[in-house]
Design a protein around this motif. Structure first.
Motif, PDB file in Angstrom:
ATOM      1  N   GLN A   3       0.751  -1.099  -0.122  1.00  0.00           N
ATOM      2  CA  GLN A   3      -0.057  -0.085  -0.052  1.00  0.00           C
ATOM      3  C   GLN A   3       1.026   1.275   0.187  1.00  0.00           C
ATOM      4  O   GLN A   3       0.672   2.223  -0.508  1.00  0.00           O
ATOM      5  CB  GLN A   3      -0.905   0.141   1.239  1.00  0.00           C
ATOM      6  N   TYR A   4       1.891   1.208   0.830  1.00  0.00           N
ATOM      7  CA  TYR A   4       2.806   2.390   0.678  1.00  0.00           C
ATOM      8  C   TYR A   4       3.385   2.572  -0.426  1.00  0.00           C
ATOM      9  O   TYR A   4       3.430   3.916  -0.991  1.00  0.00           O
ATOM     10  CB  TYR A   4       3.857   2.153   1.855  1.00  0.00           C
ATOM     11  N   TRP A   5       4.052   1.504  -1.269  1.00  0.00           N
ATOM     12  CA  TRP A   5       4.582   1.863  -2.405  1.00  0.00           C
ATOM     13  C   TRP A   5       3.786   2.045  -3.706  1.00  0.00           C
ATOM     14  O   TRP A   5       4.057   2.531  -4.853  1.00  0.00           O
ATOM     15  CB  TRP A   5       5.579   0.391  -2.699  1.00  0.00           C
ATOM     16  N   ALA A   6       2.409   1.801  -3.416  1.00  0.00           N
ATOM     17  CA  ALA A   6       1.417   2.124  -4.377  1.00  0.00           C
ATOM     18  C   ALA A   6       1.301   3.571  -4.787  1.00  0.00           C
ATOM     19  O   ALA A   6       0.805   4.062  -5.688  1.00  0.00           O
ATOM     20  CB  ALA A   6       0.231   1.460  -4.016  1.00  0.00           C
ATOM     21  N   GLY A   7       1.386   4.593  -3.599  1.00  0.00           N
ATOM     22  CA  GLY A   7       1.687   6.045  -4.059  1.00  0.00           C
ATOM     23  C   GLY A   7       3.037   6.478  -4.219  1.00  0.00           C
ATOM     24  O   GLY A   7       3.801   5.706  -4.459  1.00  0.00           O
ATOM     25  N   VAL A   8       2.864   7.829  -4.250  1.00  0.00           N
ATOM     26  CA  VAL A   8       4.260   8.678  -4.163  1.00  0.00           C
ATOM     27  C   VAL A   8       4.779   8.400  -3.026  1.00  0.00           C
ATOM     28  O   VAL A   8       4.283   8.808  -1.900  1.00  0.00           O
ATOM     29  CB  VAL A   8       4.126   9.978  -4.917  1.00  0.00           C
ATOM     30  N   VAL A   9       6.267   8.234  -3.164  1.00  0.00           N
ATOM     31  CA  VAL A   9       7.055   7.967  -1.935  1.00  0.00           C
ATOM     32  C   VAL A   9       8.178   8.980  -1.845  1.00  0.00           C
ATOM     33  O   VAL A   9       8.512   9.644  -2.927  1.00  0.00           O
ATOM     34  CB  VAL A   9       7.848   6.558  -1.825  1.00  0.00           C
ATOM     35  N   PRO A  10       8.897   9.333  -0.844  1.00  0.00           N
ATOM     36  CA  PRO A  10       9.750  10.339  -0.383  1.00  0.00           C
ATOM     37  C   PRO A  10      11.009  10.138  -1.244  1.00  0.00           C
ATOM     38  O   PRO A  10      11.215   8.937  -1.526  1.00  0.00           O
ATOM     39  CB  PRO A  10       9.932  10.379   0.979  1.00  0.00           C
ATOM     40  N   GLY A  11      11.509  11.143  -2.249  1.00  0.00           N
ATOM     41  CA  GLY A  11      12.810  11.052  -2.925  1.00  0.00           C
ATOM     42  C   GLY A  11      13.891  11.539  -2.351  1.00  0.00           C
ATOM     43  O   GLY A  11      14.715  11.588  -3.097  1.00  0.00           O
ATOM     44  N   ASP A  12      14.022  11.902  -1.108  1.00  0.00           N
ATOM     45  CA  ASP A  12      14.900  12.611  -0.746  1.00  0.00           C
ATOM     46  C   ASP A  12      16.064  11.617   0.313  1.00  0.00           C
ATOM     47  O   ASP A  12      16.722  12.225   1.291  1.00  0.00           O
ATOM     48  CB  ASP A  12      14.598  13.779   0.535  1.00  0.00           C
ATOM     49  N   THR A  13      15.613  10.232   0.420  1.00  0.00           N
ATOM     50  CA  THR A  13      16.389   9.351   0.987  1.00  0.00           C
ATOM     51  C   THR A  13      16.830   8.183   0.499  1.00  0.00           C
ATOM     52  O   THR A  13      15.927   7.569  -0.343  1.00  0.00           O
ATOM     53  CB  THR A  13      15.673   8.956   2.585  1.00  0.00           C
ATOM     54  N   SER A  14      17.893   7.617   0.642  1.00  0.00           N
ATOM     55  CA  SER A  14      18.132   6.277   0.193  1.00  0.00           C
ATOM     56  C   SER A  14      17.636   5.047   0.682  1.00  0.00           C
ATOM     57  O   SER A  14      17.513   4.043   0.102  1.00  0.00           O
ATOM     58  CB  SER A  14      19.709   6.002   0.278  1.00  0.00           C
ATOM     59  N   GLU A  15      16.610   5.190   1.711  1.00  0.00           N
ATOM     60  CA  GLU A  15      15.798   4.066   2.197  1.00  0.00           C
ATOM     61  C   GLU A  15      14.844   3.821   1.241  1.00  0.00           C
ATOM     62  O   GLU A  15      14.171   2.673   1.180  1.00  0.00           O
ATOM     63  CB  GLU A  15      15.082   4.831   3.545  1.00  0.00           C
ATOM     64  N   THR A  16      14.410   4.542   0.293  1.00  0.00           N
ATOM     65  CA  THR A  16      13.256   4.326  -0.646  1.00  0.00           C
ATOM     66  C   THR A  16      13.793   4.054  -2.077  1.00  0.00           C
ATOM     67  O   THR A  16      12.896   3.856  -2.962  1.00  0.00           O
ATOM     68  CB  THR A  16      12.285   5.538  -0.727  1.00  0.00           C
ATOM     69  N   LEU A  17      15.296   3.927  -2.072  1.00  0.00           N
ATOM     70  CA  LEU A  17      15.801   3.905  -3.441  1.00  0.00           C
ATOM     71  C   LEU A  17      16.275   2.377  -3.739  1.00  0.00           C
ATOM     72  O   LEU A  17      17.120   1.596  -2.819  1.00  0.00           O
ATOM     73  CB  LEU A  17      17.087   4.700  -3.501  1.00  0.00           C
ATOM     74  N   TRP A  18      15.523   1.344  -4.499  1.00  0.00           N
ATOM     75  CA  TRP A  18      15.872   0.215  -4.843  1.00  0.00           C
ATOM     76  C   TRP A  18      16.922  -0.030  -5.908  1.00  0.00           C
ATOM     77  O   TRP A  18      16.852   0.872  -6.656  1.00  0.00           O
ATOM     78  CB  TRP A  18      14.660  -0.574  -4.844  1.00  0.00           C
ATOM     79  N   THR A  19      17.695  -0.919  -5.794  1.00  0.00           N
ATOM     80  CA  THR A  19      18.683  -1.051  -6.889  1.00  0.00           C
ATOM     81  C   THR A  19      18.980  -2.597  -7.221  1.00  0.00           C
ATOM     82  O   THR A  19      19.529  -3.153  -8.159  1.00  0.00           O
ATOM     83  CB  THR A  19      20.008  -0.677  -6.097  1.00  0.00           C
TER      84      THR A  19
END
Length: 691
Positions: free
Chosen positions: A381-397
């Motif tokens: 549900q969290y990832w279905a919306g717009v997420v914060p882009g100011d942290t590497s915590e939300t950046l998947w690789t």
């Protein structure tokens, strides 16, 4: 017909059957791809060239128009041409040669049949192997997945302050499908059986399928590529096969950026954007070419796809680093065993879709396939919306491995099914979702589409399923929602003409069914999203532990009766009677054919799913739903039994006799026998081409 053969090996031939299906026999795989490109041009030349022009990002240059300019902007904003070049270079040399040969087949057909191609589309010629890569890349990653429509929806949801829906109930016009696999424990013959049944748009779009039969060294596949694709995306050979459905996989994320002084904040520091400038040529009304400058910016997440009124959004799409998507589909098509099919899936280059497999050794397997980003935090549900882009915590690789994906192999139930719901109902007992990260898929707690419940009900009826029953169930037009709410509705509306009509109704949507139109008008009015949806209006809530013994009745019979009364007034005003035949209102059309339809909305519980969304007067025409339908019974000691139908026809090219020839069979709910042996094909031959 004898064709020149500068590129195809001697003895390569195409046997065209009476329904426009090419049966390609080639001495080597290069020639098989060459003849396949030639075949797609014969049936779809204008559409194929238009799609390739769009995927180049040059549609506005070739044909002008605002819609084409918007499409070109999206292609260049997302760097499709550059990505395609890197993908082309990354192909295995042998497979890259196959792609080049597919392109040569396209070009040679055009050179030898110039009059068969509309002048507007000749500008795209010649094509290259790069086009053959670039088009599927654009379609899958920026059409199915990272589309402009999806971006707009996500941003609008953010700006309105709404919570993301989680996409648990697909839109009827969205890409979807049904698929079944029946194992020996459930099969009356002891042989595994498979239903291939994707649902996509019927128009001349990139969703369009073409049925082909490809025979080459160690290759014999009946399948369906989308037009312009050099490989089938669903199909079967003499030993194995698979169907697919769009899965509830989140392969695209949108990141809200914090911008300061022309840079963006990331982990507490400012970073510069990567910037590029593109020039898009635009054909004017007088035929001259103008130019538009497109300045793009990229963050560590991906391109900035929205930047207005202080809101800046970047998009990250899974799979752009996996260039062998087409080769994976090809390897899936040549697999002869479960182990070989699994090896193809382990390439992990096709970014989405369930894979529902069956084979002649009696194995069945269902995989929630695709590239699930390995995320650090939160749930679906969290990832279905717009997420914060100011942290590497939300950046998947990275992505989950094949072994980490939800799957089922040879279950005790003897079956697998899916109708676009989350993977937990692929069989019963349900897959244990606690074994997988919470971000993999929706929880499955919400009410699924009624189509899913209809699928589960039919596949669990009776101890065994014969091939004939499999085909009959596939074509079932029984409306699951009617079975669930009609008893309460008839009581609430007792004594009315509407109740009398519905009481006589057979609860089917056959062409001559009377009462179905009235009921669907009631459904559209009472259960619409604008009116609060369906779940809250059911007397017995959905219970995911008991999916077939819950979600029924009417919580507020009086309001439902009022909605039925209003629907009856509308029905009488539009059609002059409450018992108008379904097929008088809901129609199938292709080419010049216009026939009474059957089937209907998946949201109402139709497994025979048709979205009748194109309106002409007071009639509605199929715009999406059933496309290629195949029913296969695999057997090691007997001849494989298989039937298929591509209802809207195997061609789009003007003047083809195959624009509408399969539509009457679709209206009759019939499939065509799949002919694999030359003798059978030659007995039903329309044309032979030799190279």
């Amino acid at each position: 017909m004898l064709a020149m053969r500068p590129h195809a090996a001697e003895n390569t031939e195409i046997l065209w059957d009476r329904y426009g299906v090419p049966h390609i026999y080639a001495a080597d795989r290069e020639s098989m791809f060459y003849a396949h490109g030639w075949s797609q041009m014969r049936n779809h030349a204008d559409l194929l060239l238009r799609l390739y022009g769009e995927s180049r990002g040059r549609a506005a240059e070739y044909w002008g128009g605002d819609a084409n300019l918007q499409l070109d902007r999206w292609v260049h904003l997302n760097g499709v041409p550059d990505r395609a070049r890197s993908w082309y270079d990354a192909q295995d040399p042998r497979f890259r040669k196959y792609l080049d040969e597919f392109a040569r087949g396209i070009n040679d057909f055009a050179a030898r049949n110039p009059a068969a191609i509309s002048p507007d589309y000749r500008v795209v010629l010649p094509v290259t192997g790069l086009d053959v890569i670039q088009h599927p890349l654009r379609v899958v990653h920026f059409g199915y997945m990272g589309s402009r429509a999806r971006m707009t929806n996500e941003v609008n949801t953010l700006l309105k302050g709404q919570r993301a829906s989680g996409a648990e109930e697909p839109d009827e016009l969205a890409a979807g499908s049904n698929t079944w696999a029946i194992g020996p424990a459930r099969s009356a013959s002891g042989n595994a059986m498979l239903i291939i049944n994707p649902h996509l748009s019927w128009g001349n779009t990139f969703y369009r399928y073409m049925q082909v039969h490809l025979v080459g060294p160690d290759y014999d596949q009946v399948g369906a590529p989308q037009v312009g694709f050099p490989v089938a995306v669903v199909g079967f050979n003499r030993h194995t096969g698979w169907g697919r459905t769009v899965n509830t996989i989140d392969t695209v994320d949108f990141y809200r950026l914090t911008v300061e002084d022309g840079q963006y904040v990331f982990d507490g520091a400012l970073r510069p954007f990567e910037r590029e400038t593109h020039t898009i040529k635009v054909r004017q009304a007088d035929g001259t070419l103008g130019e538009e400058r497109l300045d793009t910016r990229r963050s560590v997440h991906g391109p900035v796809v929205y930047d207005e009124n202080g809101t800046t959004i970047a998009m990250r799409v899974a799979g752009l680093d996996r260039p062998k998507m087409l080769e994976q589909w090809f390897r899936m098509g040549e697999a002869r065993t479960l182990e070989e099919f699994q090896a193809a899936l382990r390439m992990m280059s096709v970014p989405m879709w369930h894979a529902n497999y069956a084979d002649d050794r009696g194995h069945i397997m269902f995989v929630f396939d695709g590239l699930v980003p390995r995320r650090r935090v939160r749930d679906f549900q969290y990832w279905a919306g717009v997420v914060p882009g100011d942290t590497s915590e939300t950046l998947w690789t990275d992505y989950l491995s094949f072994d980490e994906l939800p799957k089922s192999i040879d279950p005790a139930s003897g079956w697998h099914q899916n109708a676009n719901e989350p993977p937990w109902l692929m069989t019963l007992p349900q897959v244990d979702r606690s074994k997988y990260p919470a971000y993999v898929a929706p929880t499955g707690q919400a009410l699924p589409q009624m189509r899913t419940l209809r699928s589960l009900r039919m596949i669990t009826e009776g101890p065994k399923i014969t091939y004939q029953q499999l085909v009959a169930k596939k074509h079932s037009t029984r409306m699951e929602l009617a079975d669930k709410v009609l008893p309460d509705l008839l009581k609430a509306a007792a004594g009315t003409e509407a109740a009398q009509v519905l009481a006589r109704w057979d609860r089917l949507t056959e062409a001559d069914s009377r009462g179905a139109v009235l009921f669907q008008m009631f459904v559209d009015r009472y259960f619409s999203a604008a009116n609060g949806g369906m779940a809250s209006k059911l007397r017995v809530p959905y219970d995911p532990v008991r999916p077939l013994d819950s979600a029924y009745g009417l919580a507020d019979p009086a309001s439902a009766a009022a909605a039925l009364s209003a629907a009856a007034d509308d029905c009488r005003a539009q059609y002059g009677a409450l018992d108008v035949k379904w097929g008088d209102v809901f129609r199938f059309a292709s080419g010049t054919a216009d026939l009474p339809g059957n089937g209907g909305p998946g949201g109402s519980g139709l497994f025979r799913t048709i979205a009748f969304a194109r309106r002409e007067g007071n009639k509605y025409y199929a715009a999406s739903g059933e496309t290629i339908v195949c029913a296969i019974e695999f057997a090691r000691k007997a001849t494989q039994r298989a039937e298929c139908l591509l209802g809207y026809g195997n061609a789009t090219q003007s003047g083809s006799p195959h624009l509408e020839d399969q539509l009457p069979l679709m209206a009759q709910k019939k499939l065509l026998p799949v002919r694999r042996e030359k003798k059978e094909i030659e007995a039903n031959l329309e044309m032979r081409e030799r190279f």
